[in-house]
Design an enzyme around this catalytic site. Structure first.
Site, PDB file in Angstrom:
ATOM      1  N   HIS B  94      93.775  10.652  66.517  1.00 28.23           N
ATOM      2  CA  HIS B  94      92.390  10.430  66.960  1.00 28.23           C
ATOM      3  C   HIS B  94      91.570  11.665  66.611  1.00 28.23           C
ATOM      4  O   HIS B  94      91.976  12.785  66.903  1.00 28.23           O
ATOM      5  CB  HIS B  94      92.357  10.192  68.476  1.00 28.23           C
ATOM      6  CG  HIS B  94      90.971  10.160  69.037  1.00 28.23           C
ATOM      7  ND1 HIS B  94      89.972   9.378  68.515  1.00 28.23           N
ATOM      8  CD2 HIS B  94      90.408  10.828  70.082  1.00 28.23           C
ATOM      9  CE1 HIS B  94      88.858   9.553  69.214  1.00 28.23           C
ATOM     10  NE2 HIS B  94      89.084  10.431  70.157  1.00 28.23           N
ATOM     11  N   HIS B  96      87.197  13.125  65.831  1.00 28.36           N
ATOM     12  CA  HIS B  96      85.762  12.859  65.756  1.00 28.36           C
ATOM     13  C   HIS B  96      85.263  13.313  64.386  1.00 28.36           C
ATOM     14  O   HIS B  96      84.241  13.977  64.271  1.00 28.36           O
ATOM     15  CB  HIS B  96      85.008  13.592  66.873  1.00 28.36           C
ATOM     16  CG  HIS B  96      85.219  13.015  68.237  1.00 28.36           C
ATOM     17  ND1 HIS B  96      84.250  13.030  69.208  1.00 28.36           N
ATOM     18  CD2 HIS B  96      86.289  12.388  68.787  1.00 28.36           C
ATOM     19  CE1 HIS B  96      84.731  12.452  70.316  1.00 28.36           C
ATOM     20  NE2 HIS B  96      85.962  12.062  70.081  1.00 28.36           N
ATOM     21  N   ASP B 119      93.400   0.410  48.376  1.00 29.64           N
ATOM     22  CA  ASP B 119      94.715   1.029  48.172  1.00 29.64           C
ATOM     23  C   ASP B 119      95.449   1.282  49.498  1.00 29.64           C
ATOM     24  O   ASP B 119      96.662   1.440  49.517  1.00 29.64           O
ATOM     25  CB  ASP B 119      94.562   2.385  47.450  1.00 29.64           C
ATOM     26  CG  ASP B 119      94.392   2.236  45.938  1.00 29.64           C
ATOM     27  OD1 ASP B 119      94.806   1.207  45.382  1.00 29.64           O
ATOM     28  OD2 ASP B 119      93.842   3.168  45.316  1.00 29.64           O
ATOM     29  N   HIS B 168      82.095   5.787  69.724  1.00 26.08           N
ATOM     30  CA  HIS B 168      83.018   6.886  69.959  1.00 26.08           C
ATOM     31  C   HIS B 168      83.455   7.511  68.623  1.00 26.08           C
ATOM     32  O   HIS B 168      82.726   8.336  68.081  1.00 26.08           O
ATOM     33  CB  HIS B 168      84.192   6.356  70.797  1.00 26.08           C
ATOM     34  CG  HIS B 168      85.133   7.385  71.310  1.00 26.08           C
ATOM     35  ND1 HIS B 168      85.889   7.200  72.451  1.00 26.08           N
ATOM     36  CD2 HIS B 168      85.477   8.602  70.849  1.00 26.08           C
ATOM     37  CE1 HIS B 168      86.631   8.274  72.669  1.00 26.08           C
ATOM     38  NE2 HIS B 168      86.403   9.133  71.709  1.00 26.08           N
ATOM     39  N   TYR B 227     103.241   1.768  41.933  1.00 28.43           N
ATOM     40  CA  TYR B 227     102.589   3.082  41.993  1.00 28.43           C
ATOM     41  C   TYR B 227     103.622   4.116  42.435  1.00 28.43           C
ATOM     42  O   TYR B 227     104.423   3.854  43.320  1.00 28.43           O
ATOM     43  CB  TYR B 227     101.434   3.045  42.997  1.00 28.43           C
ATOM     44  CG  TYR B 227     100.682   4.358  43.101  1.00 28.43           C
ATOM     45  CD1 TYR B 227      99.559   4.615  42.323  1.00 28.43           C
ATOM     46  CD2 TYR B 227     101.131   5.361  43.967  1.00 28.43           C
ATOM     47  CE1 TYR B 227      98.878   5.819  42.413  1.00 28.43           C
ATOM     48  CE2 TYR B 227     100.463   6.578  44.056  1.00 28.43           C
ATOM     49  CZ  TYR B 227      99.335   6.805  43.272  1.00 28.43           C
ATOM     50  OH  TYR B 227      98.670   8.005  43.361  1.00 28.43           O
TER      51      TYR B 227
END
Lengths: 231, 231, 231, 231
Positions: B94, B96, B119, B168, B227
């Site tokens: 998490h 910001h 991708d 948020h 890939y």
């Protein structure tokens, strides 16, 4: 005199560079000693990398030089007005940081649109009114303080620790010079992210719901705050 | 206990700084051990440069402290909800971060407009609904998990390893803490590039054609992915 | 010859890199000696990190090579026109810096919307007219000087030390090569912040009130300037 | 074999990081030897900091592995199509650089609005058409080459050394791998500055006058070029 406060103010001024808040000498930090009623502030026009303890300038609440050999920042009268009006404030930062200044030049308050803002500023960061020609010509820097104080007529300056000065740039403050720097960094980040989110929205940008504003501010600063460590 | 996972979580938290995803302490990474049903997470409010192995906090699925002396991240209940609902997820991030938060503050899902997105994320990165006042006042962080899970009702969280939380900021996840960090970096880059491409377009922005979305996702993650190196 | 001026010009060219004003070799600084009527300028196409004192090129006001073995910057005739027309100017900087060039490519003058601008530029930074096909085909670089001079018909070039060349990029100048670099950095910062504030505004962007423009310019550059230290 | 070309390709791949053109492994550079009809290219999915001479992959024009132990970049068939169609091209760069990718995701050609662009690209940088479902499902990477070549039906690829692939990202090229990197850096800078100048303009953005486009391109690349040093 005031060696501890001088050190705090010196280090806070150096942090302006660390946090990319200034170009050349475009910013200044002060600290206030409420027992002595004295303010320590950066000298005017001196590069941050050259600053030393002995360069810090001490003035009283009328702006009279009490200690130091250099001229204080030309914004000294603005800082003094704020310390007189906001008795719990102990540190003030003024910069021309890019994103905060963009809001100032647009003459706009920064609305609260996210929890990053709500974690530090309890609602919008207000923009002052314009100064009148008479205010500009008679005590411009003191009157800059006056219009800031007006903008906080119904606000607690410690719950909204910053302001956008119309056509000019941001001021931020806090319980110490270091706290004021911290709030300045948040101000700039919030100014950028709110700018970006506004560009992503149409005519009617969202505001953060009041219950979330309240929750985020309180979990960090309220009586029962539970962010961080208790020690 | 859980020394390997603690090390992974510690290093992933330090990577938040390396990849410029955080300011101050505004982000946290956790890792999950599905055998022990335990989560390792960053302690709340501790700067990344000070973090050590012994600071890592271990909690069980109810959030009870099992190991460590510091308070866990205040976002702990959100992480736990996600591990309970998404059984293959082993790491959660998490932050910001600036561009991801801009989308959150605008209350918008990030549409898939390019192959960089395709991708890694099989289609749009959803934005949650707003939380109600009651959800905010009763178990805010747990309910943040609830609205994320709702947004994945018809989605595979490993094929779209991230979400925009309304008002948020972003969460991202993966098969390990390191994988979650990798997806966080991609999230932020995609958030920026999609922002920019939207500004270049008029009223009707393009979406990536479905056959290209499919092709790019499959050549990297499908059964016949080609890939990278086979080893 | 002109060793002091060569050193100033060399260092100013190196400062282009320090201040992130250039990509590859896309910028040049010159200095002017009014006693000798000679100009020192960067050689064309040489990377800044390779520049040495001996590479500096000296030309007279007709552009004739007086000292040095390398070709001078291809923008030499523009610099010479400006020194001839603006007798107090002693240093000139040309770059393709990102934000200044954005205004040039938009063909727009930079309006004065804030005190950062007012601290250095007394009013808008003008944009030249377009060059005609004939001007482009006959002495393009000299004619670039001509259109700049036209844009300053009613302006004092030391009070507005820079210009936006239509479709091209900025020029800035000052009382020395170092002063010109300083003004270039301010130009770029102002170009960015004015861009940002314009995006935050609607149809009718603010201009800075004239009394504030005046106050800020004068407190820094006027007879009774009080910014900085008296020494 | 091809040790010189391998070294050039290795160094050009490392330059992708130096010039901030890549995140993780999202870019690749190749070089072409017209005598041997062989191409050297980066291996797929290997981080730039780990790359060594022995990791470089050599393939023939049909994509058959000639030297090396790793899989070549998954974009290998696109590079090969371009070398076959553009016989003077000796180096190709593919990245997902931020600003170039923004134009790709918007599905837009980059108009020529300034002399920075004109110094390197003789007119707009075209955007390809979208690939059809059948092209995507049958030889996607080869067909990506096909739509690029289509976009250059009436253009000289050395006078416009780059392209925007619709919904994807940029390719740039040149007379060597180093030259292709140089053009990639310019591409990204031009993509950013054109974005910015477009935001500053209204409905009818300017295009650079043709006589200036011509002048700038020719003074750098024409028969009588006078930019830089003759040696």
């Amino acid at each position: 005199m005031l060696e501890t406060l001088k050190k705090e103010v010196l280090e806070a001024n150096q942090q302006l560079v660390t946090h990319h808040l200034v170009t050349f000498t475009w910013g200044n930090v002060s600290g206030y000693d409420p027992k002595e009623n004295l303010m320590v502030i950066k000298p005017s026009g001196v590069p941050y990398e050259d600053l030393q303890m002995k360069d810090m300038v001490v003035v009283d609440l009328e702006g009279k030089l009490v200690d130091g050999t250099l001229n204080p920042s030309s914004d000294t009268p603005t800082h003094l007005e704020l310390y007189k009006a906001f008795p719990e404030v102990r540190g003030i930062v003024h910069t021309h940081s890019e994103w905060g200044t963009a809001w100032a030049q647009a003459g706009r308050s920064i609305p609260c649109v996210g929890t990053t803002h709500a974690d530090y500023f309890y609602g919008e960061i207000p923009c002052t009114r314009r100064l009148t020609p008479s205010e500009v010509n008679n005590g411009y820097e003191k009157e800059t303080g006056t219009v800031i104080i007006e903008a906080f007529h119904h606000k607690n300056p410690l719950k909204v620790p910053g302001v956008v000065v119309h056509g000019h740039a941001p001021f931020a403050w806090g319980r110490s010079p270091a706290d004021a720097i911290h709030n300045s960094v948040v101000f700039e980040k919030v100014a950028k992210m709110t700018f970006l989110s506004e560009l992503l929205q149409g005519e009617q940008p969202h505001r953060l719901d009041h219950h979330i504003l309240n929750k985020h501010y309180e979990r960090k600063h309220g009586k029962n705050a539970y962010y961080g460590q208790s020690n």
